[in-house]
Design an enzyme around this catalytic site. Structure first.
Site, PDB file in Angstrom:
ATOM      1  N   SER A   3      -7.426   6.392  13.000  1.00  0.00           N
ATOM      2  CA  SER A   3      -6.461   6.197  12.291  1.00  0.00           C
ATOM      3  C   SER A   3      -6.685   7.550  10.890  1.00  0.00           C
ATOM      4  CB  SER A   3      -6.191   5.112  11.986  1.00  0.00           C
ATOM      5  OG  SER A   3      -5.464   5.059  12.951  1.00  0.00           O
ATOM      6  N   LYS A  23      -4.030  10.147   9.619  1.00  0.00           N
ATOM      7  CA  LYS A  23      -2.608   9.865   9.462  1.00  0.00           C
ATOM      8  C   LYS A  23      -2.705  10.139   7.978  1.00  0.00           C
ATOM      9  CE  LYS A  23      -1.474   5.886  12.732  1.00  0.00           C
ATOM     10  NZ  LYS A  23      -2.581   5.479  13.694  1.00  0.00           N
ATOM     11  N   SER A  60      -0.559   1.903   9.695  1.00  0.00           N
ATOM     12  CA  SER A  60      -1.164   2.198   9.896  1.00  0.00           C
ATOM     13  C   SER A  60      -0.774   2.260  11.620  1.00  0.00           C
ATOM     14  CB  SER A  60      -2.368   1.869  11.172  1.00  0.00           C
ATOM     15  OG  SER A  60      -3.398   3.370  10.815  1.00  0.00           O
ATOM     16  N   LYS A 109      -7.656   5.638   3.329  1.00  0.00           N
ATOM     17  CA  LYS A 109      -6.697   5.764   4.970  1.00  0.00           C
ATOM     18  C   LYS A 109      -7.817   4.809   5.523  1.00  0.00           C
ATOM     19  CE  LYS A 109      -3.809   4.836   7.774  1.00  0.00           C
ATOM     20  NZ  LYS A 109      -4.757   3.638   8.609  1.00  0.00           N
TER      21      LYS A 109
END
Length: 314
Positions: free
Chosen positions: A92, A95, A149, A265
């Site tokens: 993730s 992202k 997320s 993140k």
């Protein structure tokens, strides 16, 4: 080797572009840049980027993740780098690029109606909880993307910006080339595993560094909890609170003394392991980007991150 990247990289589609044997060899970049025409040379590629010298510290028994690095944005130097150019799955952390493309090409006030494209059924997939027919702004979806997320938020953003996920992935790859992330290839906006969806620790630094240029990105990743209201398909209000997954930001994990978290993140899949990219600030307002890829679990992820953050003060 200098701590600064003093040459630019050619943009995709330019007449002089060729594939480098090793895109991170400084001499190859220099030669390619020198041979190109003026039109081939990107004015948008920042010159003050960190270049990893051959003698940078790369061995530490406490850093057990497969790849890790710390970049000093103020000095343009690299403090630590373990396997920085190794091809890895980003999960993730993908992202970050999704948010970058959305901020570059979208408007935060855009109203988006969620479609079936945002229905993600893969087991264990992280979701923001949006449903077909829901109406949210791009700004709200970006919080749903970055804090819990939400893979569903990523799919909704991709469809809004580019029409579908494949077209959006093309935009992601084009943006990767623009920032110099030549060891990266994206297949989707959320990071669910695909063998052709990969990046490197160094490329993630380049992408995150570019995203930090957007004040709204800094605001979103620095938010530990976000409460908002949007409409469902019947026009009824939906009240949600999304919590960030970065344990440094939520206070579940303590930052090393003298450092403050800017935000970041996380990412986790079976193939990628546990991952985290993060921005931080020291008492002198110097900024850093640190990344850990493929730690064995969440506990070792944060142990690894703390260990490399401690190197800032060494």
């Amino acid at each position: 080797m200098s701590g600064f990247l003093s040459v630019a990289i050619l943009l995709t589609g330019c007449s002089g572009l060729r594939k480098l044997d090793n895109p991170y060899v400084f001499s190859e970049r220099t030669a390619l840049y020198a041979a190109g025409s003026k039109a081939d040379k990107s004015d948008t590629f920042a010159q003050n980027l960190c270049v990893i010298p051959e003698d940078v510290a790369s061995q530490d028994s406490k850093v057990t993740a497969e790849a890790a690095a710390v970049f000093d944005l103020t000095k343009g130097s690299v403090i630590f780098a373990k396997n920085p150019f190794e091809r890895m799955y980003p999960a993730s952390i993908t992202k970050t690029m999704t948010a970058l493309v959305a901020l570059k090409y979208g408007n935060l006030s855009d109203e988006i109606t969620v479609t079936n494209a945002a229905v993600i059924t893969e087991p264990g997939s992280s979701l923001s909880g949006i449903k077909p027919g829901d109406k949210l702004t791009l700004e709200q979806l970006l919080y749903g993307l970055m804090l819990p997320s939400g893979n569903d938020a990523g799919a909704a953003i991709a469809e809004h910006i580019a029409g579908d996920a494949d077209a959006f992935a093309k935009m992601m790859n084009e943006e990767a080339v623009r920032v110099g992330a030549t060891g990266t290839h994206f297949m989707n906006p959320h990071g669910l595993n695909n063998e052709n969806h990969y990046t490197t620790a160094y490329d993630l630094y380049l992408i995150f560094n570019e995203a930090l240029k957007y004040p709204e990105f800094r605001k979103i990743i620095g938010t530990d909890r976000y409460t908002t209201t949007y409409q469902d398909k019947d026009g009824n209000p939906v009240n949600v609170t999304w919590k960030d997954t970065n344990r440094y930001l939520t206070g579940e994990k303590k930052m090393p003394q003298g450092l403050t978290v800017l935000g970041g993140k996380t990412g986790t899949t079976q193939a990628a392991g546990s991952c985290l990219i993060m921005g931080s600030l020291d008492d002198s307002k110097n900024e850093y980007i640190s990344v850990v890829l493929k730690a064995s679990n969440h506990a070792t992820l944060y142990d690894n991150m703390t260990n490399i953050l401690n190197k800032i003060a060494e």
